[in-house]
Scaffold this motif. Structure first.
Motif, PDB file in Angstrom:
ATOM      1  N   LEU A 204      -0.947  16.650  21.389  1.00  0.00           N
ATOM      2  CA  LEU A 204       0.272  16.455  22.166  1.00  0.00           C
ATOM      3  C   LEU A 204       0.537  17.651  23.077  1.00  0.00           C
ATOM      4  O   LEU A 204       0.272  18.793  22.708  1.00  0.00           O
ATOM      5  N   GLU A 205       1.077  17.359  24.249  1.00  0.00           N
ATOM      6  CA  GLU A 205       1.490  18.433  25.148  1.00  0.00           C
ATOM      7  C   GLU A 205       2.674  19.190  24.553  1.00  0.00           C
ATOM      8  O   GLU A 205       3.595  18.596  24.008  1.00  0.00           O
ATOM      9  N   GLY A 206       2.640  20.501  24.656  1.00  0.00           N
ATOM     10  CA  GLY A 206       3.800  21.303  24.317  1.00  0.00           C
ATOM     11  C   GLY A 206       4.038  21.563  22.842  1.00  0.00           C
ATOM     12  O   GLY A 206       5.058  22.154  22.480  1.00  0.00           O
ATOM     13  N   THR A 207       3.146  21.118  21.984  1.00  0.00           N
ATOM     14  CA  THR A 207       3.337  21.361  20.559  1.00  0.00           C
ATOM     15  C   THR A 207       1.985  21.388  19.851  1.00  0.00           C
ATOM     16  O   THR A 207       0.950  21.079  20.457  1.00  0.00           O
ATOM     17  N   ASP A 208       1.995  21.738  18.570  1.00  0.00           N
ATOM     18  CA  ASP A 208       0.744  21.795  17.821  1.00  0.00           C
ATOM     19  C   ASP A 208       0.161  20.406  17.591  1.00  0.00           C
ATOM     20  O   ASP A 208       0.860  19.387  17.688  1.00  0.00           O
ATOM     21  N   THR A 209      -1.101  20.380  17.270  1.00  0.00           N
ATOM     22  CA  THR A 209      -1.798  19.135  16.949  1.00  0.00           C
ATOM     23  C   THR A 209      -1.321  18.619  15.597  1.00  0.00           C
ATOM     24  O   THR A 209      -1.113  19.399  14.662  1.00  0.00           O
ATOM     25  N   ARG A 210      -1.158  17.297  15.491  1.00  0.00           N
ATOM     26  CA  ARG A 210      -0.645  16.708  14.263  1.00  0.00           C
ATOM     27  C   ARG A 210      -1.738  15.987  13.478  1.00  0.00           C
ATOM     28  O   ARG A 210      -2.482  15.174  14.031  1.00  0.00           O
ATOM     29  N   LEU A 211      -1.799  16.290  12.185  1.00  0.00           N
ATOM     30  CA  LEU A 211      -2.658  15.566  11.256  1.00  0.00           C
ATOM     31  C   LEU A 211      -1.718  14.676  10.445  1.00  0.00           C
ATOM     32  O   LEU A 211      -0.884  15.175   9.691  1.00  0.00           O
ATOM     33  N   TYR A 212      -1.836  13.380  10.615  1.00  0.00           N
ATOM     34  CA  TYR A 212      -0.815  12.474  10.095  1.00  0.00           C
ATOM     35  C   TYR A 212      -0.918  12.231   8.593  1.00  0.00           C
ATOM     36  O   TYR A 212      -1.995  11.958   8.063  1.00  0.00           O
ATOM     37  N   MET A 213       0.242  12.331   7.932  1.00  0.00           N
ATOM     38  CA  MET A 213       0.356  12.111   6.496  1.00  0.00           C
ATOM     39  C   MET A 213       0.684  10.647   6.207  1.00  0.00           C
ATOM     40  O   MET A 213       0.539   9.776   7.070  1.00  0.00           O
TER      41      MET A 213
END
Length: 317
Positions: A204-213
Motif C-alpha cells: 500500500l502507498e503511504g504505509t507498511d506492507t500488510r500480511l493478512y491475519m
C-alpha cells in the motif's frame, strides 16, 4: 467550523427540507414501484427494524451489501463508490449494475441523493455509517450489520432475509461450498491443503506492507479452505504490518499478493525485486501470484469469494 462539518450540516439540512417536501409529492411517488408483502421485524445491531416483505427500491452503502444484492438478483437503486470517480465495482457483472445511481463515497454517503431516490430499504454497516444512522432511518428502514470483512457470511444471511431472498441464498451458499471443495482438490486434497501454508501480502502507498491475519475477508476464505497458515498470521487480528526490511516474515509455501496504488510508491517494485523477497520459499518455488486488489480486497461477498476461489483453483492446479 471545518469544511467537512459545514458540508455535513448542509446535507442534513437538505435532507430535512426534502423530507418535508416529499409529503406533497404523492403523484410522483405513485410512479415508483411499491414494496410488496407485509412488514417484518428483523433484529439488527442497532435494534429491531421493521422492513417491507419485498423491498423494491434498495440503497446499499457498503461493498458487501452491494455484492449480496447483486448475488441475490436484486438491482439496488443507489450505491456508494470506494473512491471519487471510481466505478461501483470492477468485478460484479456490468450488466447487473446498470441503472444504479451513485450516492456518494463509502466514507461519506450523500444523504440528499439517497433521499431523492425514495428508497424503501437502506443497507449498510455500523462500522461505516453509525454516525448517519438516525438520518438514514428517517429516510427509510435502515438495516446495519456490525461490520464487514470476516463477518461477510453472517451479513449475507441478514441481507438475504431483509431482501426476501432466503431461498436464493441457500443455493448461493451451496455453490460456494462446492467451490471450496474444488480448490481443496486442486491443492491435492484435504491433507495436502492442511500442510500447505498460504499467505496474503498487500502493498500500500503511504504505509507498511500488510500480511493478512484471520479476521479479514481473505483470511476467512483461507480458513474455509483449511489450508495451513504461517504461524505469525494464523491468529485473531487484522494484519501484521512489516517494512521492506522485514518482508522475510511473509514466508509461506504459497503467497498471493496485491497492490493498492502505484506499485513503485507502494514499494511493491523495490520489495519484490529485493534479496529478502527472492529468498522466500514461495518465490523460489514459483508459487507467488499477483492478484487484483479491487477483487481480493473489495469483493466482500459470495460473488467476490467465488471469483477468488476460481482464481486460486486456476493458479494452484
Amino acid at each position: 467550523m471545518s469544511t467537512i462539518r459545514t458540508r455535513r450540516a448542509a446535507a442534513l439540512a437538505a435532507v430535512a427540507a426534502l423530507a418535508l417536501s416529499a409529503c406533497g409529492s404523492d403523484k410522483e411517488e405513485e410512479k415508483k414501484p411499491k414494496a410488496g408483502g407485509d412488514q417484518r421485524t428483523v433484529t439488527t445491531v442497532m435494534g429491531d427494524v421493521k422492513v417491507p416483505g419485498t423491498p423494491k427500491r434498495v440503497v446499499v452503502l457498503d461493498t458487501d451489501a452491494l455484492d449480496s444484492a447483486v448475488t441475490l438478483g436484486v438491482t439496488p437503486v443507489g450505491a456508494v463508490t470506494a473512491e471519487g470517480g471510481a466505478p461501483l465495482s470492477t468485478y460484479l457483472p456490468e450488466a447487473k449494475l446498470k441503472g444504479i445511481e451513485k450516492v456518494g463515497l463509502i466514507s461519506e454517503p450523500n444523504l440528499e441523493a439517497i433521499l431523492g431516490l425514495k428508497p424503501d430499504l437502506i443497507i449498510s454497516s455500523k462500522a461505516r455509517d453509525e454516525k448517519n444512522y438516525d438520518e438514514l432511518s428517517k429516510i427509510a428502514p435502515t438495516v446495519f450489520t456490525e461490520t464487514t470483512g470476516p463477518d461477510w457470511r453472517k451479513n449475507f444471511t441478514l441481507h438475504a432475509d431483509v431482501l426476501g431472498k432466503k431461498a436464493e441464498a441457500e443455493k448461493v451458499v451451496a455453490d460456494y461450498e462446492k467451490s471450496i471443495a474444488e480448490v481443496t482438490e486442486a491443492l491435492g486434497g484435504a491433507d495436502e491443503a492442511a500442510g500447505t501454508t498460504v499467505g496474503f501480502v498487500r502493498f500500500l502507498e503511504g504505509t507498511d506492507t500488510r500480511l493478512y491475519m484471520n479476521d479479514t475477508f481473505i483470511g476467512s476464505i483461507l480458513k474455509d479452505l483449511k489450508v495451513g497458515r504461517p504461524d505469525n498470521v494464523d491468529k485473531t487480528g487484522f494484519s501484521l504490518d512489516v517494512s521492506p526490511e522485514r518482508i522475510n516474515e511473509a514466508e509461506a509455501d504459497v503467497i498471493f499478493y496485491s497492490t493498492y496504488g502505484d506499485p513503485a510508491k507502494a514499494k511493491e517494485t523495490s520489495t519484490t525485486g529485493g534479496a529478502l523477497w527472492k529468498k522466500l520459499g514461495a518465490v523460489k518455488d514459483g508459487k507467488t501470484f499477483k492478484v487484483d486488489d479491487n477483487l481480493w480486497m473489495l469483493g466482500i461477498g459470495y460473488t467476490g469469494a467465488g471469483q477468488i476461489l476460481d482464481q486460486m483453483g486456476e493458479k494452484l492446479s
